[in-house]
Design a protein around this motif. Structure first.
Motif, PDB file in Angstrom:
ATOM      1  N   LEU A  16       0.852  -1.205   0.000  1.00 28.12           N
ATOM      2  CA  LEU A  16       0.000   0.000   0.000  1.00 28.12           C
ATOM      3  C   LEU A  16       0.885   1.250   0.000  1.00 28.12           C
ATOM      4  O   LEU A  16       1.984   1.238   0.544  1.00 28.12           O
ATOM      5  CB  LEU A  16      -0.938  -0.033   1.213  1.00 28.12           C
ATOM      6  N   PRO A  17       0.410   2.327  -0.617  1.00 28.47           N
ATOM      7  CA  PRO A  17       1.291   3.481  -0.866  1.00 28.47           C
ATOM      8  C   PRO A  17       1.425   4.456   0.313  1.00 28.47           C
ATOM      9  O   PRO A  17       0.508   4.599   1.122  1.00 28.47           O
ATOM     10  CB  PRO A  17       0.596   4.191  -2.038  1.00 28.47           C
TER      11      PRO A  17
ATOM     12  N   GLY B  25      -9.505   4.519   2.451  1.00 28.86           N
ATOM     13  CA  GLY B  25      -8.077   4.289   2.650  1.00 28.86           C
ATOM     14  C   GLY B  25      -7.375   3.538   1.544  1.00 28.86           C
ATOM     15  O   GLY B  25      -6.243   3.088   1.737  1.00 28.86           O
ATOM     16  N   GLY B  27      -5.373   3.821  -0.978  1.00 26.91           N
ATOM     17  CA  GLY B  27      -4.361   4.528  -1.739  1.00 26.91           C
ATOM     18  C   GLY B  27      -4.500   6.030  -1.630  1.00 26.91           C
ATOM     19  O   GLY B  27      -5.187   6.546  -0.735  1.00 26.91           O
ATOM     20  N   ALA B  62      -5.518   4.017   7.313  1.00 28.01           N
ATOM     21  CA  ALA B  62      -4.458   4.267   6.326  1.00 28.01           C
ATOM     22  C   ALA B  62      -3.729   5.577   6.640  1.00 28.01           C
ATOM     23  O   ALA B  62      -2.491   5.652   6.580  1.00 28.01           O
ATOM     24  CB  ALA B  62      -5.063   4.319   4.918  1.00 28.01           C
ATOM     25  N   LEU B 100      -7.252  -4.117   7.244  1.00 27.40           N
ATOM     26  CA  LEU B 100      -6.111  -3.764   6.398  1.00 27.40           C
ATOM     27  C   LEU B 100      -6.084  -4.643   5.139  1.00 27.40           C
ATOM     28  O   LEU B 100      -5.795  -4.164   4.030  1.00 27.40           O
ATOM     29  CB  LEU B 100      -4.830  -3.947   7.220  1.00 27.40           C
ATOM     30  N   HIS B 101      -6.404  -5.916   5.297  1.00 31.43           N
ATOM     31  CA  HIS B 101      -6.415  -6.817   4.141  1.00 31.43           C
ATOM     32  C   HIS B 101      -7.517  -6.431   3.152  1.00 31.43           C
ATOM     33  O   HIS B 101      -7.324  -6.507   1.940  1.00 31.43           O
ATOM     34  CB  HIS B 101      -6.580  -8.272   4.604  1.00 31.43           C
ATOM     35  N   ILE B 103      -8.613  -3.365   2.739  1.00 37.69           N
ATOM     36  CA  ILE B 103      -8.108  -2.150   2.084  1.00 37.69           C
ATOM     37  C   ILE B 103      -7.181  -2.555   0.935  1.00 37.69           C
ATOM     38  O   ILE B 103      -7.290  -2.058  -0.182  1.00 37.69           O
ATOM     39  CB  ILE B 103      -7.342  -1.249   3.086  1.00 37.69           C
ATOM     40  N   ALA B 104      -6.264  -3.495   1.237  1.00 31.65           N
ATOM     41  CA  ALA B 104      -5.296  -3.928   0.220  1.00 31.65           C
ATOM     42  C   ALA B 104      -6.019  -4.594  -0.947  1.00 31.65           C
ATOM     43  O   ALA B 104      -5.657  -4.392  -2.113  1.00 31.65           O
ATOM     44  CB  ALA B 104      -4.273  -4.879   0.833  1.00 31.65           C
ATOM     45  N   TYR B 107      -7.570  -1.900  -3.001  1.00 28.16           N
ATOM     46  CA  TYR B 107      -6.508  -1.121  -3.643  1.00 28.16           C
ATOM     47  C   TYR B 107      -5.952  -1.857  -4.860  1.00 28.16           C
ATOM     48  O   TYR B 107      -5.863  -1.286  -5.949  1.00 28.16           O
ATOM     49  CB  TYR B 107      -5.378  -0.834  -2.650  1.00 28.16           C
ATOM     50  N   TRP B 108      -5.578  -3.118  -4.702  1.00 24.93           N
ATOM     51  CA  TRP B 108      -4.962  -3.856  -5.814  1.00 24.93           C
ATOM     52  C   TRP B 108      -5.977  -4.164  -6.908  1.00 24.93           C
ATOM     53  O   TRP B 108      -5.661  -4.215  -8.082  1.00 24.93           O
ATOM     54  CB  TRP B 108      -4.247  -5.116  -5.315  1.00 24.93           C
TER      55      TRP B 108
END
Lengths: 29, 191
Positions: A16-17, B25, B27, B62, B100-101, B103-104, B107-108
Motif C-alpha cells: 500500500l502506498p 483508505g 491509496g 491508512a 487492512l487486508h 483495504i489492500a 486497492y490492488w
C-alpha cells in the motif's frame, strides 16, 4: 489490538502506498 | 477543511501537487484545482482531527499509518484510536489486520483499471492476499481472480479477428471527467 508500528509494517508489506517523503501535510479550506 | 499532502514542484515553474487519502483508505488520489489561498498548515493535531471527524475507519487507519511513517506520532496515535472506535461500531467488527487486508484487496483490484499498471503484479498481490486471508475467497472475488488470470494470460487471438478486437478492449480507456484522450486509447472500441 496490534500496536501501530506493526500495522504500519503490514501496510507496507501489502504494497500500500505512502506519500512522498518530502510531502507536507496541509489543510484545504 | 480537508487534509492533503502538498508536494512541492520538482523544478521551478513546475506544478505543486496535492494528494489526499482515497475514500476507504485505498491509496492516494490527486486533488486537482486547489486554490493556494485556501491552503493552511496542519501542524496542530487537534486541527487535523477536526478535519477528519467524519471519515470512515479505513480512511483513518491508512492515514494513521502514513502519519506514523512520516514521524507525526502524536497524530498517528490519535488517528489509530479513532479508526478502532469506528471499526468497533460495525455490526460484525473485523480485526485491524482484517480491515487492512480488505483495504489492500480493494486497492490492488482498483489498480487493474488504472492506466499503465502491471496487471500481472496486481494479480500476484490479489492471489497472495486471498491465500493469506480466506475471508477474501468470496464467490465474487474468486470470479474476479479467474477473469484477471484470463486477462493477463498470453494472448492467442490472431490479429484482425474478432477475438483480437475483444482482447484489445482490455486496454480501452475513457476519461471519467470527459477530457479528450489519446486516440489510441479508444481505438479498440471504435474498431
Amino acid at each position: 489490538h496490534p500496536v501501530l508500528a506493526d500495522v504500519a509494517k503490514e501496510y507496507k508489506r501489502l504494497g500500500l502506498p505512502l506519500p512522498p517523503a518530502h510531502a507536507e501535510l496541509v489543510r484545504i479550506n | 477543511y480537508d487534509v492533503a499532502y502538498r508536494v512541492p514542484a520538482a523544478k521551478s515553474g513546475g506544478r505543486v501537487r496535492y494528494w489526499e487519502v482515497e475514500y476507504r483508505g485505498v491509496g492516494l488520489r490527486e486533488r486537482e484545482y486547489v486554490e493556494p489561498a485556501a491552503v493552511e498548515g496542519a501542524e496542530s493535531t487537534s486541527d487535523v482531527m477536526r478535519a477528519v471527524a467524519f471519515r470512515d475507519g479505513d480512511y483513518l487507519l491508512a492515514f494513521a499509518v502514513q502519519c506514523q511513517e512520516r514521524g507525526r506520532f502524536d497524530l498517528a496515535t490519535r488517528l489509530y484510536a479513532q479508526a478502532r472506535e469506528e471499526f468497533g461500531e460495525d455490526e460484525k467488527p473485523l480485526t485491524v489486520f482484517e480491515n487492512l487486508h480488505l483495504i489492500a484487496w480493494v486497492y490492488w483490484r482498483k489498480q487493474t483499471t488504472e492506466r499503465g499498471t502491471d496487471r500481472a503484479q496486481d494479480l500476484r498481490r490479489l492471489l497472495e492476499l486471498a491465500e493469506e486471508d480466506p475471508s477474501l475467497r468470496t464467490p465474487s472475488n474468486d470470479r474476479f481472480l479467474r477473469r484477471l488470470e484470463r486477462t493477463v494470460a498470453p494472448r492467442k487471438s490472431k490479429p484482425g479477428t474478432v477475438e483480437a478486437l475483444i482482447d484489445e478492449l482490455t486496454e480501452y480507456w475513457d476519461d471519467p471527467l470527459g477530457f479528450p484522450q489519446k486516440p489510441a486509447e479508444r481505438a479498440s472500441y471504435w474498431k
